[in-house]
Write a protein that holds these residues in place. Sequence first.
Motif, PDB file in Angstrom:
ATOM      1  N   MET A 183      -9.313 -33.233 -12.782  1.00 45.72           N
ATOM      2  CA  MET A 183      -8.469 -34.241 -12.153  1.00 45.72           C
ATOM      3  C   MET A 183      -7.223 -33.586 -11.562  1.00 45.72           C
ATOM      4  O   MET A 183      -6.774 -32.539 -12.043  1.00 45.72           O
ATOM      5  CB  MET A 183      -8.040 -35.286 -13.183  1.00 45.72           C
TER       6      MET A 183
ATOM      7  N   LYS B 221     -11.033 -40.225  -7.720  1.00 44.62           N
ATOM      8  CA  LYS B 221     -11.817 -39.463  -8.695  1.00 44.62           C
ATOM      9  C   LYS B 221     -12.309 -40.375  -9.818  1.00 44.62           C
ATOM     10  O   LYS B 221     -13.479 -40.313 -10.233  1.00 44.62           O
ATOM     11  CB  LYS B 221     -10.958 -38.339  -9.264  1.00 44.62           C
TER      12      LYS B 221
ATOM     13  N   GLU C 154     -15.118 -42.691  -8.628  1.00 46.50           N
ATOM     14  CA  GLU C 154     -16.416 -42.015  -8.566  1.00 46.50           C
ATOM     15  C   GLU C 154     -17.052 -41.935  -9.949  1.00 46.50           C
ATOM     16  O   GLU C 154     -18.273 -42.082 -10.099  1.00 46.50           O
ATOM     17  CB  GLU C 154     -16.246 -40.608  -7.977  1.00 46.50           C
TER      18      GLU C 154
END
Length: 215
Positions: free
Chosen positions: A82, A97, A100
């Motif tokens: 991340m 992120k 997803e």
Amino acid sequence: MSRTRRARAPLAALVTVTALGGLLAGCGIRSTSVPVDAGAAPSRVGCVLPGGEGKDAAKEPAVRVYLVCGSRVAPVERQVRMPEGRSSAERLPVARKLLEELKRQPGTSEEDAGFETALPPGLEITDGREGDPDEALRLSEPLDELPSFALAQIVCTFADTAAADADNAVTLGGPEGGADEDGDGERSGPPLQRFECGTALRTRPEAAETAGTKV
């Protein structure tokens, strides 16, 4: 056959049926409100992954995402690279992120434990439109058209990350470019809503439909 042997046969059959019923119940085929110690029974009822699974094999830090399990949303940990920090500049990269991860189908161990995701596979996220607060994020689908469980997943996963504000609340809206409601030639986006990941949202995700506060 003696009278004694004939009397024992129905009794033996009854014992067999009763034992079989107990085994089926213990294997999770029919849930009960009473905990059953059945050895290696599936962990679907508890919505808990085996402790430490995957952490030794992965070098990335653990990220907590919320998945659907039964009638609630519950956290699981995944190893994901991340963006670092919690500045406003990281808000959109972090949100994308995490989104997803939420859209990704659960792995084998997650699925065995009863986890699934309600997010539409084509869902996307962008920064807020001009005039939105800095912490605003907009989804590619209107909030009232998202499954309530999906909205609860997003809010609880984004909370306490760079995708949230300083109070760990999440401000979301639908896609930019709605109808020209003001008649001034500009297309207005749907209203923003501010959500918090409280106990009610985690345990009753259907509450997401009315949990937001208009911004």
